[in-house]
Design an enzyme around this catalytic site. Sequence first.
Site, PDB file in Angstrom:
ATOM      1  N   HIS A  18      41.299  34.318  35.956  1.00  0.00           N
ATOM      2  CA  HIS A  18      42.332  34.803  35.027  1.00  0.00           C
ATOM      3  C   HIS A  18      43.678  34.207  35.449  1.00  0.00           C
ATOM      4  CE1 HIS A  18      45.048  37.448  32.864  1.00  0.00           C
ATOM      5  NE2 HIS A  18      44.027  37.749  32.082  1.00  0.00           N
TER       6      HIS A  18
ATOM      7  N   GLY B  70      50.360  39.553  27.128  1.00  0.00           N
ATOM      8  CA  GLY B  70      51.241  40.693  27.347  1.00  0.00           C
ATOM      9  C   GLY B  70      52.622  40.540  26.729  1.00  0.00           C
TER      10      GLY B  70
ATOM     11  N   GLU C 133      43.178  31.594  27.127  1.00  0.00           N
ATOM     12  CA  GLU C 133      44.296  32.535  27.141  1.00  0.00           C
ATOM     13  C   GLU C 133      45.601  31.777  27.431  1.00  0.00           C
ATOM     14  OE1 GLU C 133      42.796  36.835  27.980  1.00  0.00           O
ATOM     15  OE2 GLU C 133      43.403  35.913  29.860  1.00  0.00           O
TER      16      GLU C 133
ATOM     17  N   SER D 257      47.558  38.929  23.519  1.00  0.00           N
ATOM     18  CA  SER D 257      48.125  39.800  22.484  1.00  0.00           C
ATOM     19  C   SER D 257      47.198  40.013  21.288  1.00  0.00           C
ATOM     20  CB  SER D 257      49.499  39.274  22.032  1.00  0.00           C
ATOM     21  OG  SER D 257      50.407  39.263  23.125  1.00  0.00           O
TER      22      SER D 257
ATOM     23  N   LYS E   9      42.680  45.183  33.513  1.00  0.00           N
ATOM     24  CA  LYS E   9      43.616  44.737  34.569  1.00  0.00           C
ATOM     25  C   LYS E   9      43.782  45.871  35.590  1.00  0.00           C
ATOM     26  CE  LYS E   9      45.599  41.513  31.332  1.00  0.00           C
ATOM     27  NZ  LYS E   9      46.704  40.653  30.952  1.00  0.00           N
TER      28      LYS E   9
ATOM     29  N   ASN F 280      39.774  43.788  29.071  1.00  0.00           N
ATOM     30  CA  ASN F 280      40.173  43.615  30.469  1.00  0.00           C
ATOM     31  C   ASN F 280      41.235  44.672  30.783  1.00  0.00           C
ATOM     32  OD1 ASN F 280      41.077  42.777  32.953  1.00  0.00           O
ATOM     33  ND2 ASN F 280      41.997  40.864  32.226  1.00  0.00           N
TER      34      ASN F 280
ATOM     35  N   GLU G  32      46.456  35.463  35.770  1.00  0.00           N
ATOM     36  CA  GLU G  32      47.186  36.298  36.742  1.00  0.00           C
ATOM     37  C   GLU G  32      46.645  36.076  38.155  1.00  0.00           C
ATOM     38  OE1 GLU G  32      46.567  39.906  34.559  1.00  0.00           O
ATOM     39  OE2 GLU G  32      47.919  39.167  32.999  1.00  0.00           O
TER      40      GLU G  32
END
Length: 254
Positions: free
Chosen positions: A93, A171, A165, A211, A11, A9, A95
């Site tokens: 996701h 991250g 996730e 990660s 992003k 991904n 985010e």
Amino acid sequence: MRDIFIAANWKMNGDLKFAREYATIFWPIKKKDLKVAIAAPYTLLALLKETLDGCPCLLFAQNMHFEDKGAFTGEVSAPMLKELGVDGVIIGHSERRQYFAETDETVLLKTKKALASGLMPIVCVGETLEERDAGKHFEKVRTQVASLFGGISAEDAEKVTVAYEPIWAIGTGRNATPAQAEEMCAYIRSVVREISGDKAADALIIQYGGSVKTSNCAELMAMEDIDGALVGGAGLDPKGICEIIKSSYEAKRG
Ligand code: 13P
């Protein structure tokens, strides 16, 4: 035996130059039971479709709207992605849930649209650090998973990939331990078993994301209920993601 599925991904990263260079270096191993995908920004999808021609790699978008067309300024629809030759789409996701107010309801609508349009959905679920610390992680993930699988047929359930996730691992450099990731992925499969039945649960591909890197992918992929990975930062390096793919495949298939 389920396929192994590794997706990068990107992003909101990459420009035309980056995508062109990436496509010249990126060449994953080709195996019948391995799926590989790049989820790129909308602006790079057409270029990647062309430059990755012949590469054993699927092309994914990172989001889409649940309507086909209309007054939804700034949005992109399933038919638009299909027209570009896109194979699938990441939905929900964390985010998107956090910054763009996506909910379990919109995640279900988008997943249904993707399935009806012949796009492979990767649907993301996961808990915050506060929820984990409060012992509410199973409850949170159950709600997300039940809302999705409760709204689609058992037949469609087989076509969904779930990405677990944990938000605290995204991250941050701090991945879930293989035991933590396996515990939740096994739980997700058990919830899908309750709702959609054995066939769908046994077929369901579950990725771990958060990660993932070359140094930890093998131990994560060795887990029974983890069938692949959704890779963020480490996937921006085409050589690095190829290493992740290779070592994940070896860890899984021995
Ligand atoms: P990182 O691999 O950068 O932690 O990102 C994970 C992720 O969110 C993939 O969708």
